[in-house]
Write a protein that holds these residues in place. Sequence first.
Motif, short mmCIF file in Angstrom:
data_model
loop_
_atom_site.label_atom_id
_atom_site.label_comp_id
_atom_site.label_asym_id
_atom_site.label_seq_id
_atom_site.Cartn_x
_atom_site.Cartn_y
_atom_site.Cartn_z
N THR A 1 0.70 -1.16 0.08
CA THR A 1 -0.02 0.05 -0.02
C THR A 1 0.87 1.40 0.15
OG1 THR A 1 -1.71 -1.15 1.31
CG2 THR A 1 -1.99 1.21 1.24
N TRP A 2 2.03 1.03 0.61
CA TRP A 2 2.85 2.44 0.83
C TRP A 2 3.45 2.49 -0.63
CZ3 TRP A 2 3.77 6.27 3.54
CH2 TRP A 2 5.11 7.07 3.50
N ILE B 1 -15.08 -7.29 17.66
CA ILE B 1 -16.86 -7.19 17.31
C ILE B 1 -16.85 -6.74 15.76
CG2 ILE B 1 -18.83 -5.85 17.50
CD1 ILE B 1 -18.07 -5.31 20.40
N GLY B 2 -15.96 -6.01 15.40
CA GLY B 2 -16.17 -5.57 14.07
C GLY B 2 -15.07 -5.96 12.91
N ARG B 3 -14.03 -6.86 13.28
CA ARG B 3 -13.05 -7.36 12.35
C ARG B 3 -13.53 -7.75 10.92
NH1 ARG B 3 -10.26 -11.93 16.04
NH2 ARG B 3 -12.04 -13.08 16.53
N CYS B 4 -14.53 -8.48 11.08
CA CYS B 4 -15.01 -9.04 9.62
C CYS B 4 -15.63 -8.03 8.70
CB CYS B 4 -15.97 -10.09 10.02
SG CYS B 4 -17.83 -9.57 11.00
N LEU B 5 -15.75 -6.86 9.15
CA LEU B 5 -16.32 -5.76 8.49
C LEU B 5 -15.34 -5.54 7.00
CD1 LEU B 5 -17.80 -2.94 10.53
CD2 LEU B 5 -18.89 -4.24 8.90
N ILE B 6 -13.98 -5.96 7.14
CA ILE B 6 -13.05 -5.68 6.09
C ILE B 6 -13.49 -6.58 4.86
CG2 ILE B 6 -10.78 -5.89 5.24
CD1 ILE B 6 -10.03 -5.09 8.35
N SER B 7 -13.67 -7.81 5.39
CA SER B 7 -14.04 -8.86 4.23
C SER B 7 -15.48 -8.39 3.80
CB SER B 7 -14.03 -10.07 4.73
OG SER B 7 -14.79 -10.38 5.74
N LEU B 8 -16.48 -7.95 4.47
CA LEU B 8 -17.67 -7.96 4.05
C LEU B 8 -17.76 -6.71 3.23
CD1 LEU B 8 -19.64 -8.58 7.30
CD2 LEU B 8 -19.68 -9.98 5.34
N SER B 9 -16.92 -5.51 3.47
CA SER B 9 -16.96 -4.27 2.66
C SER B 9 -16.26 -4.74 1.13
CB SER B 9 -16.11 -3.14 3.48
OG SER B 9 -16.51 -2.66 4.62
N ASN B 10 -15.24 -5.37 1.27
CA ASN B 10 -14.98 -5.66 0.21
C ASN B 10 -15.56 -6.83 -0.97
OD1 ASN B 10 -13.07 -6.59 -2.17
ND2 ASN B 10 -11.39 -7.08 -0.64
N GLN B 11 -16.49 -7.39 -0.32
CA GLN B 11 -17.48 -8.20 -0.75
C GLN B 11 -18.61 -7.53 -1.41
OE1 GLN B 11 -17.07 -11.29 -1.97
NE2 GLN B 11 -19.25 -11.55 -2.72
N GLN B 12 -19.09 -6.32 -0.52
CA GLN B 12 -20.02 -5.50 -1.13
C GLN B 12 -19.86 -4.87 -2.19
OE1 GLN B 12 -22.89 -5.70 0.55
NE2 GLN B 12 -23.97 -3.88 -0.56
N GLN B 13 -18.56 -4.14 -2.23
CA GLN B 13 -18.17 -3.79 -3.45
C GLN B 13 -18.18 -4.36 -4.71
OE1 GLN B 13 -14.53 -1.44 -2.49
NE2 GLN B 13 -15.15 -0.42 -1.23
N ARG B 14 -17.59 -5.47 -4.51
CA ARG B 14 -17.69 -6.48 -5.73
C ARG B 14 -19.16 -6.72 -6.10
NH1 ARG B 14 -14.25 -11.70 -5.12
NH2 ARG B 14 -12.50 -10.13 -5.14
N CYS B 15 -20.09 -7.20 -5.22
CA CYS B 15 -21.54 -7.48 -5.48
C CYS B 15 -22.05 -6.16 -6.27
CB CYS B 15 -22.30 -7.80 -4.26
SG CYS B 15 -21.87 -9.47 -3.61
N GLU B 16 -21.85 -4.87 -5.68
CA GLU B 16 -22.58 -3.65 -6.19
C GLU B 16 -21.97 -3.63 -7.70
OE1 GLU B 16 -24.73 -1.94 -4.97
OE2 GLU B 16 -24.90 -1.96 -2.80
N TRP C 1 -11.16 1.48 4.08
CA TRP C 1 -10.19 1.63 3.49
C TRP C 1 -9.46 0.25 2.98
CZ3 TRP C 1 -5.12 1.12 5.47
CH2 TRP C 1 -4.00 1.56 4.78
N ARG C 2 -9.43 -0.59 3.97
CA ARG C 2 -8.68 -1.81 3.81
C ARG C 2 -9.31 -2.56 2.65
NH1 ARG C 2 -5.19 -5.74 6.51
NH2 ARG C 2 -4.86 -7.34 5.05
N ALA C 3 -10.57 -2.60 2.72
CA ALA C 3 -11.03 -3.30 1.57
C ALA C 3 -10.81 -2.66 0.15
CB ALA C 3 -12.65 -3.40 1.84
N THR C 4 -10.98 -1.24 0.01
CA THR C 4 -10.57 -0.52 -1.15
C THR C 4 -9.04 -0.73 -1.49
OG1 THR C 4 -12.26 1.10 -0.63
CG2 THR C 4 -10.44 1.70 -1.96
N SER C 5 -8.18 -0.89 -0.57
CA SER C 5 -6.78 -1.07 -0.68
C SER C 5 -6.73 -2.20 -1.56
CB SER C 5 -5.94 -0.81 0.55
OG SER C 5 -6.08 0.52 0.76
N ASP C 6 -7.16 -3.41 -0.81
CA ASP C 6 -7.20 -4.78 -1.18
C ASP C 6 -7.45 -4.87 -2.61
OD1 ASP C 6 -6.00 -5.85 1.16
OD2 ASP C 6 -7.92 -6.49 1.95
N ARG C 7 -8.74 -4.35 -2.97
CA ARG C 7 -9.13 -4.44 -4.38
C ARG C 7 -7.84 -3.93 -5.32
NH1 ARG C 7 -14.00 -5.95 -5.85
NH2 ARG C 7 -14.04 -3.96 -7.30
#
Length: 575
Positions: free
Chosen positions: A22-23, A212-227, A338-344
Amino acid sequence: MNENATYFEINDAVHWHFFHRTWAMITPYWRGEEKGTAWLLLAAVVGLSLFSVAVSVWITHWYKDFYNALEKKDTVAFWQLIVYFGGIATIAILGAVYRLNLTQMLTIRWRAWLTEKHFARWLSNKNYYQLEQGGYTDNPDQRISEDLNNFTSSTLSLGLGLLRNVISLISFSIILWSVSGSIEVCGIIIPGYMFWCALLYAAVGSWLTHLIGRCLISLSNQQQRCEADLRFSMVRVRENAESIALYNGEPNEKQRLSTHCNKVWHNFWEIMKVSKRLTFFTAGYSQIAIIFPFMVAAPRYFTGQIKLGELMQINSAFSNVQENFSWFISAYSELASWRATSDRLLSFHQAMSDNEQRTPAIDVYPEAERLIVKNLGMHLGDGRRLLTNAGMTVEPGQRVMLSGRSGSGKSTLLRAMGHLWPLGHGSIRLPAARYLFLPQKPYLPIGPLKSVLSYPQDDSVYPDERYKQVLATCRLPHLVMRLDEANHWQHILSPGEQQRLAFTRALLFAPQWLYIDEATSAMDEEDEATLYQALIDELPGLSIVSVGHRSSLKRFHGRHIRIESGLLQESRNTF
């Protein structure tokens, strides 16, 4: 114990690899041609961010004087402090407005720069084609448009927010340490105890937030892909509206779109459930933080060790220190996005790098006067062989027709000549001369008709009279009056008209070698004969390699080569 150690080592390596890549994606802009303006804007934004921290510290001291004036019922001091606050607020508003304005300016400049670089790389080395054919990455259009936008804005927002929080933490920690005093617990005197309370409160909160919220990264990534998949499917319906309408394929398309919609809703529902749990915790955490400093500092106030002003100053300083320590909690959702966007974006970069570094299995390069195919083998992704050690030579000025059963590899051979087919072995030596490919389905960009005709060159290359001549030659005289009209020509023109328009490109471009892949399949034989004859008459010495099925094409080619049993077998025409 060893398994846990191994897990954490792997996890740390993954995170370090992510941040390292990412850097590498962030830094080029700050070292590139716009670095002067970029660093100037960044310095201004950082300066205004630090100024906002100074204003917050200023207001904390104002709290002390204001509440002491209230406690003493000092009317004169009260109104003086009200006027004083008006000045502080005015300065704070000006700083906030210009900080936002300059941040947006820096964001759009960075995004524009990154977009141009991504456009250039995506369109180079045939990345746009190979990534689509190989299924290496999904929705590159979204990654370049939306993901780059989110990446630049979130990176600046999170980076500047973290910097501001660090400076604010240092400033308010000094204030909180100095005003909170000491407390004795089990015979141990703890200096600056309010600071340690804020640190402990935030540390526990941050740890629970991550759990509590660590799975949001993968879910956010998947949401962008589905959209993105849903949007792409709707674009496909628009682009193929006529075919779908003639097939009466609306129920089938509705089922496809509903499937994509269901994936969007299902994933969003999972995000909602996680967000609900996370909001329960963060909202409760924030509400408790309002009264927590009063609960801890109240004993000293009730014993008369501090005044009301000091109590309010402690509360303000504690709130700021606790808020700064809790930056991870408040920014967690944005960090996950941001992590999900960076991964993509990183996977997009990796796919392009893999394609760029892939050594071509078929050696294709221009270096000769003639076309030479030698020991050529080609196969499909499923392993089915098309050609096996095939060879042929085409001399300048010759016109060669390639034929064979459907699926025998005729069009694939032309793709290999165009550097588009990676599967196989052998070599193709292309003539080092001006060439043009005419595919079966021509590409017609949206815009003025002149731009469509001159593609891939600029429409200023040819005079208007030349455009009119080639349109008349290719049996498109009705388009002469529409040369300056901008439109979606792929939707307006019939398939046959589109193919005739592609021949006008060949006449305009005047190549020395022309590769034709069933580019007359939508025409009748009369139009086909007219266009081939026009090429022969107007471009003397033109070398042609055609793929076709119709026997009517044979009379325009001096050689006929047929693909049989994986070989290029030649038969002489008798025309």
